[in-house]
Structure formats: structure tokens, C-alpha cells
Design a protein around this motif. Sequence first.
Motif, PDB file in Angstrom:
ATOM      1  N   LYS A  86     -22.539  -8.262 -11.311  1.00 43.18           N
ATOM      2  CA  LYS A  86     -23.556  -7.781 -10.614  1.00 43.18           C
ATOM      3  C   LYS A  86     -24.239  -8.376  -9.682  1.00 43.18           C
ATOM      4  N   SER A  87     -24.074  -9.680  -9.799  1.00 47.16           N
ATOM      5  CA  SER A  87     -25.039 -11.011  -8.627  1.00 47.16           C
ATOM      6  C   SER A  87     -24.327 -11.844  -8.782  1.00 47.16           C
ATOM      7  N   PRO A  88     -24.447 -13.311  -7.794  1.00 49.20           N
ATOM      8  CA  PRO A  88     -24.052 -14.592  -7.579  1.00 49.20           C
ATOM      9  C   PRO A  88     -24.392 -15.361  -8.151  1.00 49.20           C
ATOM     10  N   ARG A  89     -25.282 -15.057  -9.109  1.00 52.48           N
ATOM     11  CA  ARG A  89     -26.208 -15.354 -10.095  1.00 52.48           C
ATOM     12  C   ARG A  89     -25.254 -15.867 -11.496  1.00 52.48           C
ATOM     13  N   GLN A  90     -24.786 -13.945 -11.842  1.00 53.01           N
ATOM     14  CA  GLN A  90     -23.165 -13.937 -12.697  1.00 53.01           C
ATOM     15  C   GLN A  90     -22.340 -14.382 -12.673  1.00 53.01           C
ATOM     16  N   ALA A  91     -22.172 -14.271 -10.887  1.00 58.23           N
ATOM     17  CA  ALA A  91     -20.400 -14.894 -10.621  1.00 58.23           C
ATOM     18  C   ALA A  91     -20.811 -16.539 -10.921  1.00 58.23           C
ATOM     19  N   ILE A  92     -21.786 -17.307 -10.484  1.00 51.51           N
ATOM     20  CA  ILE A  92     -21.731 -18.827 -10.973  1.00 51.51           C
ATOM     21  C   ILE A  92     -21.381 -19.056 -12.285  1.00 51.51           C
ATOM     22  N   HIS A  93     -22.363 -18.269 -13.281  1.00 47.58           N
ATOM     23  CA  HIS A  93     -21.737 -18.383 -14.573  1.00 47.58           C
ATOM     24  C   HIS A  93     -20.833 -18.121 -15.509  1.00 47.58           C
ATOM     25  N   HIS A  94     -19.788 -17.045 -14.421  1.00 46.91           N
ATOM     26  CA  HIS A  94     -18.792 -16.437 -15.527  1.00 46.91           C
ATOM     27  C   HIS A  94     -17.122 -18.154 -14.523  1.00 46.91           C
ATOM     28  N   GLY A  95     -17.894 -18.659 -13.123  1.00 44.55           N
ATOM     29  CA  GLY A  95     -17.306 -19.929 -12.962  1.00 44.55           C
ATOM     30  C   GLY A  95     -16.662 -19.099 -11.389  1.00 44.55           C
ATOM     31  N   ILE A  96     -17.137 -19.056 -10.525  1.00 50.53           N
ATOM     32  CA  ILE A  96     -16.467 -18.617 -10.076  1.00 50.53           C
ATOM     33  C   ILE A  96     -18.056 -19.242  -8.347  1.00 50.53           C
ATOM     34  N   ALA A  97     -17.129 -20.020  -7.291  1.00 48.25           N
ATOM     35  CA  ALA A  97     -17.987 -20.214  -6.460  1.00 48.25           C
ATOM     36  C   ALA A  97     -17.294 -19.914  -4.840  1.00 48.25           C
ATOM     37  N   PHE A  98     -18.216 -19.510  -3.962  1.00 47.23           N
ATOM     38  CA  PHE A  98     -17.639 -19.116  -3.106  1.00 47.23           C
ATOM     39  C   PHE A  98     -18.381 -19.500  -1.492  1.00 47.23           C
ATOM     40  N   ASN A 152     -20.549 -29.638  -7.398  1.00 50.41           N
ATOM     41  CA  ASN A 152     -21.652 -29.624  -8.365  1.00 50.41           C
ATOM     42  C   ASN A 152     -21.796 -27.985  -9.774  1.00 50.41           C
ATOM     43  N   THR A 153     -20.917 -27.216  -9.353  1.00 53.83           N
ATOM     44  CA  THR A 153     -21.050 -26.871 -10.457  1.00 53.83           C
ATOM     45  C   THR A 153     -19.462 -26.498 -11.473  1.00 53.83           C
ATOM     46  N   ASP A 154     -19.818 -26.243 -12.332  1.00 49.68           N
ATOM     47  CA  ASP A 154     -18.502 -25.278 -13.034  1.00 49.68           C
ATOM     48  C   ASP A 154     -17.292 -24.993 -12.917  1.00 49.68           C
ATOM     49  N   ALA A 155     -17.556 -24.375 -11.867  1.00 46.99           N
ATOM     50  CA  ALA A 155     -16.662 -23.805 -10.814  1.00 46.99           C
ATOM     51  C   ALA A 155     -15.256 -23.201 -11.352  1.00 46.99           C
ATOM     52  N   GLU A 156     -14.120 -22.955 -11.685  1.00 43.67           N
ATOM     53  CA  GLU A 156     -13.247 -22.936 -12.402  1.00 43.67           C
ATOM     54  C   GLU A 156     -11.998 -21.805 -10.917  1.00 43.67           C
ATOM     55  N   ILE A 157     -12.338 -21.124 -10.342  1.00 42.58           N
ATOM     56  CA  ILE A 157     -12.102 -20.351  -9.236  1.00 42.58           C
ATOM     57  C   ILE A 157     -13.453 -19.979  -7.971  1.00 42.58           C
ATOM     58  N   PHE A 158     -12.283 -20.797  -6.822  1.00 41.27           N
ATOM     59  CA  PHE A 158     -13.332 -21.185  -5.959  1.00 41.27           C
ATOM     60  C   PHE A 158     -12.454 -21.053  -4.659  1.00 41.27           C
ATOM     61  N   ILE A 159     -13.341 -20.007  -3.953  1.00 43.84           N
ATOM     62  CA  ILE A 159     -12.994 -18.735  -2.664  1.00 43.84           C
ATOM     63  C   ILE A 159     -14.106 -19.892  -1.338  1.00 43.84           C
ATOM     64  N   PHE A 160     -12.233 -20.215  -0.634  1.00 47.35           N
ATOM     65  CA  PHE A 160     -12.950 -20.644   0.735  1.00 47.35           C
ATOM     66  C   PHE A 160     -12.346 -19.511   1.480  1.00 47.35           C
ATOM     67  N   ASP A 161     -13.759 -19.101   2.456  1.00 50.36           N
ATOM     68  CA  ASP A 161     -13.612 -18.284   3.371  1.00 50.36           C
ATOM     69  C   ASP A 161     -14.049 -18.765   4.651  1.00 50.36           C
ATOM     70  N   GLU A 162     -13.084 -18.836   5.477  1.00 57.49           N
ATOM     71  CA  GLU A 162     -12.675 -19.190   6.762  1.00 57.49           C
ATOM     72  C   GLU A 162     -13.218 -21.101   6.633  1.00 57.49           C
ATOM     73  N   PRO A 163     -12.345 -22.055   5.431  1.00 61.45           N
ATOM     74  CA  PRO A 163     -12.877 -23.062   5.268  1.00 61.45           C
ATOM     75  C   PRO A 163     -13.223 -24.157   6.485  1.00 61.45           C
ATOM     76  N   THR A 164     -12.332 -23.904   8.102  1.00 60.54           N
ATOM     77  CA  THR A 164     -12.017 -24.711   8.462  1.00 60.54           C
ATOM     78  C   THR A 164     -12.403 -24.394   9.678  1.00 60.54           C
ATOM     79  N   ARG A 165     -13.344 -23.095  10.209  1.00 59.07           N
ATOM     80  CA  ARG A 165     -14.137 -22.729  10.929  1.00 59.07           C
ATOM     81  C   ARG A 165     -14.809 -23.253  11.872  1.00 59.07           C
ATOM     82  N   GLY A 166     -14.675 -24.098  13.277  1.00 67.05           N
ATOM     83  CA  GLY A 166     -15.647 -24.112  13.595  1.00 67.05           C
ATOM     84  C   GLY A 166     -15.481 -26.477  13.817  1.00 67.05           C
ATOM     85  N   ILE A 167     -14.346 -26.736  12.673  1.00 66.68           N
ATOM     86  CA  ILE A 167     -14.521 -27.878  12.185  1.00 66.68           C
ATOM     87  C   ILE A 167     -13.850 -28.533  12.987  1.00 66.68           C
TER      88      ILE A 167
END
Length: 264
Positions: free
Chosen positions: A113-125, A204-219
Motif C-alpha cells: 500500500k506504500s513505498p515503505r511496505q515495498a522497501i520492506h518486501h525488498g523492492i528498490a525503485f 544500501n537496502t536489502d533489496a532483491e528486486i531493482f526497478i530502474f526507470d529510464e536509468p541512463t536518461r540525461g547522463i
Amino acid sequence: DRVEVIRDGEFIATKPIDQWDNDSLITAMVGRSLDNQFPKEFGEKSKEPMLEVDNVVEAGVLNNVSFKAYGGQILGFAGLVGAGRTEIMRAVFGADPIDSGKIKIKGKEVHIKSPRQAIHHGIAFLTEDRKGQGLVLAQTIRTNLILANMKGFSSGLFLNEKKILEAGEQNIASLRIKTPSIDEIVGQLSGGNQQKVVIGKWVNTDAEIFIFDEPTRGIDVGAKVEVYNVMNSLVKQGKCVIMVSSEMPEILGMSDRVIVMRGG
């Protein structure tokens, strides 16, 4: 008709377009040759999906979206801007509410229901808007690197400065963040280095799932390769990487599987 290259505030070269090719242009821009723009490396695909999205509906935005993402792979999301790629990622991360559908992590249904819960479930965005949503530009690198995991850097009520410094120095070295010090204000860094700070924050989190949204835009092209290498290292660790991108060469060059979206 002519192309002029500037690097680090200095004039490098100017030539008619027929005297440039992709490689020579990149070398002039970056100051070194990049043998491989998309250094794809392969990990070991997990037997079971790490993330399952089943018939997710968000009224007027997402229409029965389903997919599976595996550990040890990069899953690319392609499509035009407005196709619903970012919206499905925000839904998975709990940033936007969904009307119906299921989300499973390692086979178990979760209600995020919130990003806090997503982080708790090991998701990085890593959001596409690094300045607006990924960083606190007026704060230091040191502060930004711990924002997604304050608890992990605390001893009781207080932040553990020794632990923060050690992790920060390690992030700066491993991600090759170009900065005079860990206490540099993030807003003073180049776009590529800001993006690396965002990546460091999630590493630096214990994430297992990493979501990269447009990771190289503007670099720049050099920093892009370094971001791809971070993705490769995550894949080799068996993590699940999802990459949303509008750049076809990037999608084709770095993904194991590709999902195409259109109109939600």
C-alpha cells in the motif's frame, strides 16, 4: 553538417559530419574509447519468478497487466512515453493505488500500500525523475545514500556515523562517484554522478528486486556504461532487475527478455 565536441568545459574538435562515426564521437566526448556500449553479462536465471504481477488494473491507466520477472535476469520494458510502463512500476512499488489484481513476491501474494511496505518486501525503485523524486538535492551525498534505509544505519535512537561513513566510502569507490568528498552537496554533482548516488541509496537496502526507470536518461555515454555494469553485478548476485527505457538500443543491448506496452 558539422559537429563540434566540448568536454569538461574545453573545446575538443570540430569536423564535417562525414569525418565522424559513432566510436570517434564517443571517444572525443568521453576522453577514452568505449569498446562496448552495452556490456551485457548473463546471470543464472532463478527457477521461480521473483516478482509476479497478475491482471493489475488501475482505472484509465493500466488494463490487466501481467508479467513475471526472474532473478539473475534483466527484464526490459519498452513502449512509448505514456504507454503505462512507469505507471505499472509505481503500482508495484505502492506509490499509486491499484483497483484490482495481484502482486506476488517469490510466490507469495503481498499487499503493498506504500513505498515503505515495498522497501520492506525488498523492492528498490530508481525513478525516472532523479532530481524531483530520487534525491534531496540540498543535502550531502552522505545523507542521500542512507535515505532508503535509515533503520539499518541507526544504533537505537541515533544514526551510526561510523557505519554511514564506511558504507558511503564503499559506495563512492564501487560506483566510481566523482566527488571531492562524501559531504559534497548532491545538487553540485553532474547528472551521471547524481544517478550513481541514487543507485547507491538503493544498494544500501536489502533489496532483491531493482526497478530502474529510464536509468541512463540525461547522463553521458561513459556514465551509462558504468550504470550498465552496476546492473550486471546485481544480475550476477541473482537479483531481479527490471529496466524501463525509451532507448531501443539500450533495451536490445541489455535485456534478457523484453515486454512491450501500449495504451496501458
